[in-house]
Design a protein around this motif. Structure first.
Motif, PDB file in Angstrom:
ATOM      1  N   ILE A 179      -6.487  10.220  10.878  1.00 56.22           N
ATOM      2  CA  ILE A 179      -6.224   9.679   9.539  1.00 56.22           C
ATOM      3  C   ILE A 179      -7.323   8.699   9.170  1.00 56.22           C
ATOM      4  CG2 ILE A 179      -4.635   8.270   8.166  1.00 56.22           C
ATOM      5  CD1 ILE A 179      -3.369  10.927   8.843  1.00 56.22           C
ATOM      6  N   CYS A 180      -7.690   7.853  10.100  1.00 57.67           N
ATOM      7  CA  CYS A 180      -8.726   6.837   9.862  1.00 57.67           C
ATOM      8  C   CYS A 180      -9.949   7.179  10.711  1.00 57.67           C
ATOM      9  CB  CYS A 180      -8.190   5.453  10.223  1.00 57.67           C
ATOM     10  SG  CYS A 180      -9.431   4.155  10.083  1.00 57.67           S
ATOM     11  N   GLY A 181     -10.959   7.712  10.044  1.00 56.56           N
ATOM     12  CA  GLY A 181     -12.178   8.107  10.744  1.00 56.56           C
ATOM     13  C   GLY A 181     -12.959   6.918  11.271  1.00 56.56           C
ATOM     14  N   CYS A 182     -12.934   5.809  10.556  1.00 57.78           N
ATOM     15  CA  CYS A 182     -13.687   4.622  10.996  1.00 57.78           C
ATOM     16  C   CYS A 182     -13.205   4.130  12.352  1.00 57.78           C
ATOM     17  CB  CYS A 182     -13.543   3.482   9.997  1.00 57.78           C
ATOM     18  SG  CYS A 182     -14.398   3.727   8.440  1.00 57.78           S
ATOM     19  N   ASN A 183     -11.893   4.168  12.559  1.00 58.80           N
ATOM     20  CA  ASN A 183     -11.326   3.569  13.757  1.00 58.80           C
ATOM     21  C   ASN A 183     -10.655   4.591  14.680  1.00 58.80           C
ATOM     22  OD1 ASN A 183     -11.935   0.706  13.130  1.00 58.80           O
ATOM     23  ND2 ASN A 183     -10.720   1.196  11.318  1.00 58.80           N
ATOM     24  N   GLY A 184     -10.797   5.873  14.352  1.00 56.29           N
ATOM     25  CA  GLY A 184     -10.277   6.928  15.212  1.00 56.29           C
ATOM     26  C   GLY A 184      -8.775   6.887  15.398  1.00 56.29           C
ATOM     27  N   ALA A 212      -5.988   1.139  11.552  1.00 59.18           N
ATOM     28  CA  ALA A 212      -6.225   2.117  10.479  1.00 59.18           C
ATOM     29  C   ALA A 212      -6.329   1.373   9.154  1.00 59.18           C
ATOM     30  CB  ALA A 212      -5.083   3.138  10.423  1.00 59.18           C
ATOM     31  N   SER A 213      -7.346   1.659   8.390  1.00 56.84           N
ATOM     32  CA  SER A 213      -7.653   1.059   7.077  1.00 56.84           C
ATOM     33  C   SER A 213      -8.268  -0.328   7.197  1.00 56.84           C
ATOM     34  CB  SER A 213      -6.429   1.033   6.144  1.00 56.84           C
ATOM     35  OG  SER A 213      -5.544  -0.020   6.478  1.00 56.84           O
ATOM     36  N   ALA A 214      -8.664  -0.728   8.404  1.00 59.01           N
ATOM     37  CA  ALA A 214      -9.213  -2.077   8.591  1.00 59.01           C
ATOM     38  C   ALA A 214     -10.720  -2.157   8.351  1.00 59.01           C
ATOM     39  CB  ALA A 214      -8.905  -2.579   9.999  1.00 59.01           C
ATOM     40  N   SER A 215     -11.385  -1.018   8.136  1.00 64.13           N
ATOM     41  CA  SER A 215     -12.844  -1.067   7.936  1.00 64.13           C
ATOM     42  C   SER A 215     -13.184  -0.745   6.486  1.00 64.13           C
ATOM     43  CB  SER A 215     -13.535  -0.115   8.916  1.00 64.13           C
ATOM     44  OG  SER A 215     -13.271  -0.536  10.247  1.00 64.13           O
ATOM     45  N   CYS A 216     -13.586   0.487   6.171  1.00 63.49           N
ATOM     46  CA  CYS A 216     -14.000   0.806   4.792  1.00 63.49           C
ATOM     47  C   CYS A 216     -12.821   0.860   3.837  1.00 63.49           C
ATOM     48  CB  CYS A 216     -14.765   2.130   4.755  1.00 63.49           C
ATOM     49  SG  CYS A 216     -13.719   3.601   4.907  1.00 63.49           S
ATOM     50  N   GLY A 217     -11.637   1.139   4.353  1.00 62.11           N
ATOM     51  CA  GLY A 217     -10.448   1.214   3.510  1.00 62.11           C
ATOM     52  C   GLY A 217     -10.251   2.556   2.824  1.00 62.11           C
ATOM     53  N   GLY A 218     -11.146   3.497   3.068  1.00 67.16           N
ATOM     54  CA  GLY A 218     -11.040   4.798   2.409  1.00 67.16           C
ATOM     55  C   GLY A 218      -9.793   5.583   2.783  1.00 67.16           C
ATOM     56  N   CYS A 219      -9.198   5.263   3.915  1.00 68.09           N
ATOM     57  CA  CYS A 219      -8.019   5.993   4.366  1.00 68.09           C
ATOM     58  C   CYS A 219      -6.708   5.364   3.883  1.00 68.09           C
ATOM     59  CB  CYS A 219      -8.016   6.079   5.887  1.00 68.09           C
ATOM     60  SG  CYS A 219      -7.957   4.457   6.682  1.00 68.09           S
ATOM     61  N   LYS A 220      -6.779   4.262   3.156  1.00 68.20           N
ATOM     62  CA  LYS A 220      -5.541   3.587   2.725  1.00 68.20           C
ATOM     63  C   LYS A 220      -4.564   4.515   2.011  1.00 68.20           C
ATOM     64  CE  LYS A 220      -7.003  -1.201   2.365  1.00 68.20           C
ATOM     65  NZ  LYS A 220      -7.350  -2.296   1.466  1.00 68.20           N
TER      66      LYS A 220
HETATM   67  S1  FES Z   1     -11.519   5.623   7.178  1.00 64.61           S
HETATM   68 FE1  FES Z   1     -10.047   4.151   7.750  1.00 64.61          FE
HETATM   69  S2  FES Z   1     -11.031   2.250   7.448  1.00 64.61           S
HETATM   70 FE2  FES Z   1     -12.556   3.722   6.988  1.00 64.61          FE
END
Ligand code: FES
Length: 132
Positions: free
Chosen positions: A52-57, A84-92
């Motif tokens: 779900i969250c690519g930034c944080n796996g 999850a959602s703690a970096s770019c936020g795109g997965c929020k």
């Molecule tokens: S994809 Fe989840 S914070 Fe970037």
């Protein structure tokens, strides 16, 4: 991706898995028949291991477990429990869809977020305050 990025997780997962999409490009990119599934339907169709969250796996399973076992009821709760959602936020939006999938719309706690961590004001409220 720009605009509607709701299929980003699914496409990212296909890339990670090395799925062969030969002769299925249109279906893969536009979905079956080009119809738009609801967020909860999209989450229901995902495997538990899908990221779900690519930034944080962070996978769907990790988020579902955080909801069921740690009592998370908001995107901020999921961020605190899983990152999850703690970096770019795109997965929020997708994290919110997982919450709705598990808890139903009435079970999800929405928390107003500010334009940045320094304020609870939204972008529009800041613009209104400036007077534009
Ligand atoms: S994809 Fe989840 S914070 Fe970037």
């Amino acid at each position: 991706m720009f605009g509607d990025i709701s299929d980003g997780s699914r496409l990212f997962s296909m890339i990670r898995n090395g799925d062969d999409v030969t002769r299925k490009e249109i279906e893969v990119l536009l979905g079956s028949g080009g119809s738009v599934a609801s967020g909860a339907d999209r989450v229901a169709a995902m495997s538990d291991d899908e990221i779900i969250c690519g930034c944080n796996g962070v996978s769907k399973r990790t988020i579902v477990d955080a909801i069921n076992e740690k009592g998370c009821t908001s995107v901020n709760d999921i961020k605190a429990c899983t990152k999850a959602s703690a970096s770019c936020g795109g997965c929020k939006p997708l994290v919110a869809d997982v919450l709705t999938y598990v808890l139903g719309a009435d079970g999800v706690k929405t928390v107003k977020e500010g334009i940045c961590g320094c304020t609870t004001l939204s972008r529009d409220e800041v613009v209104d305050g400036i007077g534009y």
